[in-house]
Scaffold this motif. Structure first.
Motif, short mmCIF file in Angstrom:
data_model
loop_
_atom_site.label_atom_id
_atom_site.label_comp_id
_atom_site.label_asym_id
_atom_site.label_seq_id
_atom_site.Cartn_x
_atom_site.Cartn_y
_atom_site.Cartn_z
N GLY A 27 0.82 -1.20 0.00
CA GLY A 27 0.00 0.00 0.00
C GLY A 27 0.85 1.24 0.00
N GLY A 28 0.21 2.39 0.18
CA GLY A 28 0.91 3.67 0.22
C GLY A 28 0.83 4.40 -1.10
N GLY A 29 1.16 5.69 -1.05
CA GLY A 29 0.98 6.56 -2.20
C GLY A 29 1.79 6.18 -3.42
N VAL A 30 3.03 5.74 -3.23
CA VAL A 30 3.86 5.37 -4.39
C VAL A 30 3.24 4.22 -5.16
N MET A 31 2.59 3.30 -4.44
CA MET A 31 1.98 2.16 -5.11
C MET A 31 0.76 2.55 -5.94
N GLY A 32 0.32 3.80 -5.83
CA GLY A 32 -0.75 4.28 -6.69
C GLY A 32 -0.29 4.62 -8.09
N THR A 33 1.02 4.54 -8.35
CA THR A 33 1.54 4.80 -9.69
C THR A 33 0.99 3.78 -10.68
N PRO A 34 0.35 4.21 -11.76
CA PRO A 34 -0.20 3.26 -12.72
C PRO A 34 0.87 2.29 -13.22
N GLY A 35 0.55 1.00 -13.17
CA GLY A 35 1.44 -0.02 -13.69
C GLY A 35 2.49 -0.52 -12.73
N LEU A 36 2.70 0.17 -11.59
CA LEU A 36 3.79 -0.22 -10.69
C LEU A 36 3.52 -1.58 -10.06
N PHE A 37 2.30 -1.81 -9.62
CA PHE A 37 1.98 -3.08 -8.98
C PHE A 37 2.31 -4.25 -9.91
N GLU A 38 1.90 -4.13 -11.16
CA GLU A 38 2.17 -5.20 -12.13
C GLU A 38 3.67 -5.36 -12.39
N ARG A 39 4.39 -4.24 -12.43
CA ARG A 39 5.84 -4.31 -12.62
C ARG A 39 6.53 -5.03 -11.46
N VAL A 40 6.07 -4.77 -10.24
CA VAL A 40 6.67 -5.42 -9.08
C VAL A 40 6.47 -6.93 -9.16
N ILE A 41 5.27 -7.36 -9.48
CA ILE A 41 5.01 -8.80 -9.59
C ILE A 41 5.87 -9.42 -10.69
N GLU A 42 5.95 -8.74 -11.83
CA GLU A 42 6.76 -9.27 -12.93
C GLU A 42 8.23 -9.38 -12.54
N ALA A 43 8.74 -8.33 -11.87
CA ALA A 43 10.15 -8.35 -11.47
C ALA A 43 10.41 -9.40 -10.40
N ALA A 44 9.47 -9.56 -9.46
CA ALA A 44 9.64 -10.56 -8.41
C ALA A 44 9.63 -11.96 -9.00
N ALA A 45 8.71 -12.21 -9.90
CA ALA A 45 8.64 -13.53 -10.53
C ALA A 45 9.86 -13.81 -11.40
#
Length: 291
Positions: A236-254
């Motif tokens: 959560g948090g404001g930075v995670m409101g960046t469009p596309g960031l959540f998906e990028r994190v999952i892709e990078a983690a995987a």
């Protein structure tokens, strides 16, 4: 007829604002109010005025900015510790509220409160072990195991782990006054602005900053998975409101976990369900737990 549930107070005490609530729990809020965080005396006067409108409070839960002392065995329990927020260092927040209303008071970090709410009622309610991380002005995290907050000497400081620097990340030392290029020093909102002059959401979609920040947050997630084996990591948090960031994190983690973990990154890494009231909901749960 079933007995009426006790009346509870809840405080999400932030460095910018306090969110106050009265109700029978996060599912039955009678009144909610937001006030600005100023000096302790002025802020607490507004807090007291809000709760004074409601007779019969059984307990009050506080999820607060920190650093703070959450260990009830400590003489400093309930205090805000050394903080840059003017006037708040060593302030006995829990004690001031308890003295004003003469009711039991629960006291923990705002991020632990949010973690508790997301674990019991939100995105991680199916998880035996979960982590909630907020990425905003700072980075904080809370760990929940079997419905209980995990903490020992203090509280988790996930923002101060030291990620491996990206090969694409050059010439920035980080802004953390303690560690320089720890996670908070590299990926918090102020760190992003210090490095690139804009928030992440205002950078062009092809800006390398998106991949750099996602990579650091993915490394954090994989480190948490290796250390704690959580079923859920809620970001959560404001930075995670960046469009596309959540998906990028999952892709990078995987892409960087080597297929090592039993659960796929997309199943473990989750968005919060209760935002923006996760912290207030958790404060209600803290109060209910006292009873």
């Amino acid at each position: 007829m079933p007995a009426e549930r006790p009346l509870l107070g809840a405080i999400e005490a932030g460095g910018t604002k306090f969110v106050l609530g009265v109700g029978h729990g996060p599912d039955e809020v009678i009144e909610q109010q937001q006030i600005d965080t100023r000096d302790p005396a002025t802020t607490l006067a507004d807090v007291n005025a809000f709760f004074a409108r409601h007779e019969g409070l059984a307990a009050i839960g506080i999820g607060s900015f920190g650093p703070l002392e959450r260990d009830p065995r400590s003489a400093q329990w309930g205090h805000i510790l050394a903080t840059p927020k003017p006037g708040w260092s060593q302030f006995d927040l829990a004690g001031a509220v308890a003295r004003a209303f003469r009711v039991p008071v629960a006291f923990d970090t705002d991020v632990n409160a949010a973690a508790l709410a997301e674990a019991r009622l939100g995105a991680a309610r199916d998880a035996a072990v979960s982590v909630y991380v907020t990425i905003g002005t700072g980075i904080g995290g809370g760990v929940i195991a079997n419905g209980a907050i995990i903490g020992g000497a203090g509280h988790p400081e996930l923002g101060h782990m030291r990620p491996r620097r990206s090969a694409d990340d050059h010439g920035f030392d980080g802004i953390c006054p303690f560690h320089g290029d720890c996670l908070e020093g590299l990926t918090s909102g102020p760190a992003i602005k210090a490095r690139w002059g804009e928030s992440l959401s205002h950078l062009p979609t092809d800006h390398p900053g998106h991949a750099i920040i996602a990579g650091y947050l993915a490394e954090m997630c994989n480190t948490l998975r290796a250390v704690l084996a959580p079923d859920g990591i809620v970001l959560g948090g404001g930075v995670m409101g960046t469009p596309g960031l959540f998906e990028r994190v999952i892709e990078a983690a995987a892409g960087s976990d080597g297929g090592y973990f039993a659960l796929p990154a997309a199943q473990v890494i989750r968005r919060p369900v209760l935002a923006p009231v996760s912290g207030l909901a958790g404060a209600f749960l803290l109060a209910a737990d006292l009873l």
